[in-house]
Design a protein around this motif. Structure first.
Motif, PDB file in Angstrom:
ATOM      1  N   TRP A  77      40.426  39.465  29.230  1.00 18.09           N
ATOM      2  CA  TRP A  77      40.431  39.905  30.610  1.00 18.09           C
ATOM      3  C   TRP A  77      39.181  40.740  30.884  1.00 18.09           C
ATOM      4  O   TRP A  77      38.481  41.152  29.974  1.00 18.09           O
ATOM      5  CB  TRP A  77      41.649  40.766  30.898  1.00 18.09           C
ATOM      6  N   ARG A  78      38.960  41.047  32.149  1.00 12.90           N
ATOM      7  CA  ARG A  78      37.890  41.983  32.539  1.00 12.90           C
ATOM      8  C   ARG A  78      38.516  43.336  32.861  1.00 12.90           C
ATOM      9  O   ARG A  78      39.637  43.413  33.384  1.00 12.90           O
ATOM     10  CB  ARG A  78      37.134  41.475  33.762  1.00 12.90           C
ATOM     11  N   THR A  79      37.766  44.385  32.571  1.00  8.00           N
ATOM     12  CA  THR A  79      38.271  45.732  32.848  1.00  8.00           C
ATOM     13  C   THR A  79      38.045  46.142  34.298  1.00  8.00           C
ATOM     14  O   THR A  79      38.674  47.090  34.773  1.00  8.00           O
ATOM     15  CB  THR A  79      37.592  46.765  31.931  1.00  8.00           C
ATOM     16  N   SER A  80      37.148  45.444  35.008  1.00  6.51           N
ATOM     17  CA  SER A  80      36.830  45.790  36.391  1.00  6.51           C
ATOM     18  C   SER A  80      36.861  44.538  37.256  1.00  6.51           C
ATOM     19  O   SER A  80      36.741  43.410  36.753  1.00  6.51           O
ATOM     20  CB  SER A  80      35.442  46.443  36.490  1.00  6.51           C
ATOM     21  N   ALA A  81      37.021  44.750  38.538  1.00  3.03           N
ATOM     22  CA  ALA A  81      37.026  43.625  39.472  1.00  3.03           C
ATOM     23  C   ALA A  81      35.672  42.922  39.462  1.00  3.03           C
ATOM     24  O   ALA A  81      34.634  43.540  39.220  1.00  3.03           O
ATOM     25  CB  ALA A  81      37.353  44.122  40.871  1.00  3.03           C
ATOM     26  N   PHE A  82      35.679  41.625  39.712  1.00  3.25           N
ATOM     27  CA  PHE A  82      34.450  40.846  39.786  1.00  3.25           C
ATOM     28  C   PHE A  82      34.638  39.767  40.846  1.00  3.25           C
ATOM     29  O   PHE A  82      35.755  39.519  41.315  1.00  3.25           O
ATOM     30  CB  PHE A  82      34.111  40.234  38.427  1.00  3.25           C
ATOM     31  N   SER A  83      33.572  39.128  41.234  1.00  3.84           N
ATOM     32  CA  SER A  83      33.643  38.097  42.265  1.00  3.84           C
ATOM     33  C   SER A  83      34.570  36.970  41.815  1.00  3.84           C
ATOM     34  O   SER A  83      34.373  36.386  40.752  1.00  3.84           O
ATOM     35  CB  SER A  83      32.243  37.545  42.550  1.00  3.84           C
ATOM     36  N   GLY A  84      35.583  36.681  42.612  1.00  3.63           N
ATOM     37  CA  GLY A  84      36.535  35.630  42.268  1.00  3.63           C
ATOM     38  C   GLY A  84      37.708  36.118  41.452  1.00  3.63           C
ATOM     39  O   GLY A  84      38.494  35.296  40.956  1.00  3.63           O
ATOM     40  N   SER A  85      37.853  37.428  41.313  1.00  7.01           N
ATOM     41  CA  SER A  85      38.922  37.960  40.463  1.00  7.01           C
ATOM     42  C   SER A  85      40.127  38.400  41.276  1.00  7.01           C
ATOM     43  O   SER A  85      40.066  38.536  42.508  1.00  7.01           O
ATOM     44  CB  SER A  85      38.413  39.148  39.654  1.00  7.01           C
TER      45      SER A  85
END
Length: 531
Positions: A77-85
């Protein structure tokens, strides 16, 4: 599971805020980590499941509240929001934890009074992307689990039902890097002098390698009586000067094209000059001047040898730490999954008097200077000795270890490959896995190592065995029970140790074959395979 309530307060990162007093002025920076990180799955004392992206939170749950680490990862997973999340929320209800991507479900459960909102657990792709799988939530008798869709039949066979999707994630995400040995430049006066003394050539910092390779028409092939094909001892880009940014630019392109994520630069200290030796510092300066330097991360690996004026006396600890801070401040300096800056020690025998006490003092100064200058924490990993003695990191004041070449312990490469799983199992809880492509210091004879009996090399190394080593590492990561901030990192020996046979860099004989083996065997998520 009432004891577990105090593990977190507000979800992702909350455990990171509970810093110990010595580190109170610094903090890890998970938001600065843009690569996917493993979602750690723990079993609670009451039999529920607990999920976190924070190694620190997971470690606290295990150490203080009786949780146990489940094998593997629930996706990356990613720890922060990102484009398309899209965010996924963690809720605690009674004796269990539940993840949801649904705002309405989250609100309804919290309003019911049965669940407490613990904030965002992490971020997933909202739609399918190349290399991703759907993450599903499963439930059974008040227990909620998360797994990639390919495990659906397995879990439904155990009596779980599918509650619905959470988003899309990579089932694997290995971050692979290679040690970079920057000494092939005109400042390598030791090699130049030895080459002139033995071979009669002046200004040749490729002495020995060039002789063995037979690839330079101006230098007669001279393998000192050893049989074999040594034509791989010529870089694909030719015998280069690594103090030139354009050379390092080509290395960065070769590495990232194959999916490598970072270089580990060997870092030395010249006590007399009060700065890194020019022959090693030149390649780091070239890296800093490379136009594509931000395409790859990098870290420092400290080689404090107890010889040749390469130690770090106590009087120099602060000066050295401040040089590290200069690198720590770079946007592409390597970070662990929890955001800490990574510093590794390849040799600590020259740190102060080589004692555990002086190593602790050195590590403490590095951490203090990073905290004061940058407000950052540093993850320090000791060298290979700590893999043989898991108690060593505590004595040195380090967080764990990174493993290294074991030719002194396993002189057969086949044995090295066969015993790797057992070797990894003996390591400390937190360590960076490693792989040695090979080891062969015959090109050092006789100008750099005049005693032939001291020359070490793997006589049975092969590409196939190297693939076996990497496959074992991939399996070890996929089934890991460790709570580690570098659990999916692999450090490889080496990019360009041409005098010692650790060579991932494309060469005249093999091309990029070894990089292709790395990409395929580790299933690297970026780059492309090559042959």
């Amino acid at each position: 599971m009432t004891a577990a309530v105090v593990v977190v307060v507000t979800g992702l990162g909350a455990g990171d805020a509970a810093l110990t007093a010595p580190a109170a002025r610094a903090a890890s920076s998970p938001a600065k980590v843009t690569d996917p990180v493993p979602m750690i799955e723990l079993r609670t004392p009451a039999g529920g499941r607990f999920y976190t992206l924070s190694p620190r939170e997971a470690a606290a749950a295990v150490a203080n509240h009786g949780f146990t680490r489940e094998p593997g990862q629930a996706g990356y997973w990613r720890t922060s929001a990102f484009s398309g999340s899209q965010p996924v929320f963690r809720l605690r209800g009674g004796s269990g934890y539940l993840l949801t991507a649904s705002e309405s479900e989250r609100s309804a459960l919290v309003r019911s009074g049965s669940f407490k909102d613990e904030g965002v657990a992490g971020h997933l792709w909202a739609t399918q992307q190349p290399g991703t799988q759907r993450l599903l939530r499963f439930s059974k008798s008040g227990e909620w689990r998360v797994a990639v869709e390919s495990r659906q039949a397995e879990l439904t066979g155990q009596g779980y039902r599918v509650d619905g999707p959470l988003g899309w994630a990579h089932p694997e995400w290995i971050r692979a890097g290679a040690i970079y040995f920057g000494t092939y430049n005109p400042a390598s006066t030791d090699v130049i002098a030895a080459t002139k003394r033995v071979f009669g050539r002046d200004g040749d910092y490729w002495g020995g390698v060039r002789d063995f390779s037979g690839s330079d028409p101006a230098v007669p092939k001279n393998t000192q009586g050893w049989d074999g094909d040594f034509s791989h001892l010529r870089p694909a880009i030719g015998f280069y000067d690594d103090s030139r940014p354009e050379t390092v630019e080509r290395h960065i392109t070769q590495a990232t094209d194959a999916g490598l994520d970072f270089f580990q630069f060997y870092w030395y200290w010249d006590t007399g000059r009060q700065r890194p030796p020019q022959r090693f510092d030149a390649s780091l300066a070239a890296f800093a001047g490379a136009r594509n330097r931000l395409d790859i991360d990098y870290s420092l690996t400290v080689c404090a040898h107890p010889w040749g004026n390469l130690g770090i006396p106590k009087a120099d600890f602060t000066t050295v730490a401040d040089d590290f801070v200069r690198h720590f401040s770079q946007p592409n300096y390597l970070r662990a999954n929890d955001g800490r800056l990574i510093l590794t020690l390849c040799d600590r025998r020259g740190i102060g008097d080589g004692s555990d006490t002086d190593t602790q003092a050195f590590v403490s100064v590095v951490r203090q200077r990073a905290a004061a200058a940058l407000g950052e924490e540093v993850l320090v990993l000791g060298y290979w000795e700590a893999m043989l003695d898991p108690a060593a990191p505590a004595r040195w004041g380090t967080d764990g270890a990174y493993c290294g070449v074991r030719i002194d312990h396993e002189p057969s490469y086949a044995r090295y490959a066969a015993t790797l799983p057992d070797y990894l199992a003996k390591g400390p809880a937190q360590f960076m896995r490693c792989a040695a492509q090979g080891f062969d210091e015959r090109p050092r004879y006789p100008h750099l190592i005049p005693d032939r009996s001291k020359i070490r090399f793997y006589a049975d190394q092969s590409p196939e065995l190297f693939a076996d080593v990497l496959t074992a590492l991939r399996k070890d990561i996929a089934t890991s029970r460790r709570v580690s901030a570098v659990d999916n990192f692999v450090s490889m020996y080496a990019w360009n140790e041409w005098h010692e046979g650790g060579i991932l860099e494309p060469n005249a004989r093999d091309g990029c074959r070894y990089l292709g083996i790395v990409h395929t065997s580790l299933a690297l998520p970026t780059g492309k395979p090559c042959s």
